[in-house]
Design a protein around this motif. Structure first.
Motif, PDB file in Angstrom:
ATOM      1  N   ILE A  18      -3.576  -2.130   9.077  1.00 53.56           N
ATOM      2  CA  ILE A  18      -3.878  -3.387   8.334  1.00 53.56           C
ATOM      3  C   ILE A  18      -4.933  -3.019   7.356  1.00 53.56           C
ATOM      4  O   ILE A  18      -4.733  -3.407   6.256  1.00 53.56           O
ATOM      5  CB  ILE A  18      -4.439  -4.400   9.355  1.00 53.56           C
ATOM      6  N   LEU A  19      -5.962  -2.336   7.659  1.00 53.05           N
ATOM      7  CA  LEU A  19      -6.839  -1.767   6.835  1.00 53.05           C
ATOM      8  C   LEU A  19      -6.383  -1.155   5.618  1.00 53.05           C
ATOM      9  O   LEU A  19      -6.777  -1.247   4.441  1.00 53.05           O
ATOM     10  CB  LEU A  19      -7.936  -1.053   7.705  1.00 53.05           C
ATOM     11  N   GLU A  20      -5.600   0.006   5.605  1.00 51.06           N
ATOM     12  CA  GLU A  20      -4.914   0.488   4.770  1.00 51.06           C
ATOM     13  C   GLU A  20      -4.123  -0.008   3.939  1.00 51.06           C
ATOM     14  O   GLU A  20      -4.160   0.222   2.588  1.00 51.06           O
ATOM     15  CB  GLU A  20      -4.063   1.803   5.340  1.00 51.06           C
ATOM     16  N   VAL A  21      -3.257  -1.071   4.612  1.00 46.56           N
ATOM     17  CA  VAL A  21      -2.810  -2.066   3.638  1.00 46.56           C
ATOM     18  C   VAL A  21      -3.600  -2.590   2.890  1.00 46.56           C
ATOM     19  O   VAL A  21      -3.302  -2.800   1.539  1.00 46.56           O
ATOM     20  CB  VAL A  21      -1.764  -2.989   4.418  1.00 46.56           C
ATOM     21  N   ASP A  36       3.984  -8.740   6.479  1.00 50.73           N
ATOM     22  CA  ASP A  36       5.159  -8.391   5.964  1.00 50.73           C
ATOM     23  C   ASP A  36       4.880  -6.936   5.860  1.00 50.73           C
ATOM     24  O   ASP A  36       6.003  -6.032   5.838  1.00 50.73           O
ATOM     25  CB  ASP A  36       5.541  -9.047   4.569  1.00 50.73           C
ATOM     26  N   GLN A  37       3.897  -6.441   4.918  1.00 45.46           N
ATOM     27  CA  GLN A  37       3.546  -4.834   4.583  1.00 45.46           C
ATOM     28  C   GLN A  37       3.577  -4.245   5.948  1.00 45.46           C
ATOM     29  O   GLN A  37       3.920  -3.175   6.117  1.00 45.46           O
ATOM     30  CB  GLN A  37       2.425  -4.846   3.775  1.00 45.46           C
ATOM     31  N   VAL A  38       2.805  -4.589   6.946  1.00 49.35           N
ATOM     32  CA  VAL A  38       2.408  -3.882   8.030  1.00 49.35           C
ATOM     33  C   VAL A  38       3.777  -3.744   9.131  1.00 49.35           C
ATOM     34  O   VAL A  38       3.871  -2.817   9.691  1.00 49.35           O
ATOM     35  CB  VAL A  38       1.501  -4.606   8.954  1.00 49.35           C
ATOM     36  N   GLY A  77      -9.653  -5.740   0.841  1.00 51.34           N
ATOM     37  CA  GLY A  77     -10.237  -4.386   1.514  1.00 51.34           C
ATOM     38  C   GLY A  77     -11.382  -3.874   1.155  1.00 51.34           C
ATOM     39  O   GLY A  77     -11.989  -2.942   1.752  1.00 51.34           O
ATOM     40  N   ASN A  78     -12.207  -4.624   0.211  1.00 54.16           N
ATOM     41  CA  ASN A  78     -13.693  -3.969  -0.227  1.00 54.16           C
ATOM     42  C   ASN A  78     -14.517  -5.063   0.339  1.00 54.16           C
ATOM     43  O   ASN A  78     -14.779  -5.981  -0.019  1.00 54.16           O
ATOM     44  CB  ASN A  78     -13.800  -4.007  -1.719  1.00 54.16           C
TER      45      ASN A  78
END
Length: 138
Positions: A18-21, A36-38, A77-78
């Motif tokens: 999740i963090l990488e996404v 959806d991405q995960v 993510g930041n």
């Protein structure tokens, strides 16, 4: 520390993905978009699991939640304090690459009895994409 508390602070495989996404996008997505991405990497993950892990990542200071009072939040993510621009037309959220005015917090503290720890600032208007399409506000 109990096992429950320790597990919430551990960087699990699900949290890492999740963090990488989130770190690999600048679109400030909703939880549904993250889900959806995960699912491309973890097809059996549930939406509830994504929501719970987003909450834990926020508590860990790994991500930022942007709540604009709508029915859903957006995630960034930041986690460092920075400014955002929100398009009033398409509702996209963009980072604004400018230094955070930390003295603004000090100035506000000088004008209140409250203890202000930090500030979050968003700018609103029309993004360049909507503006180039000559969209008019009604």
């Amino acid at each position: 520390m109990t096992d429950v508390k320790r597990s919430k602070k551990r960087m699990t495989k699900q949290r890492k993905i999740i963090l990488e996404v989130l770190k690999n996008t600048t679109c400030h997505p909703t939880a549904d978009w993250v889900y959806d991405q995960v699912r491309e990497e973890l097809p059996n993950i549930s939406l509830g699991t994504v929501y719970r892990n987003l909450k834990v990542l926020k508590e860990m200071g790994e991500i930022m939640e942007l709540d604009y009072g709508s029915t859903y939040s957006r995630f960034d993510g930041n986690p460092k304090n920075h400014y955002h621009f929100v398009c009033n037309n398409c509702e996209r959220v963009y980072d604004i690459d400018m230094p955070v005015k930390n003295d603004l917090t000090d100035i506000a503290n000088d004008h209140t009895d409250h203890l202000i720890e930090y500030h979050r600032l968003e700018f609103y208007g029309m993004c360049s994409k909507c503006n180039s399409n000559n969209i008019k506000y009604e």
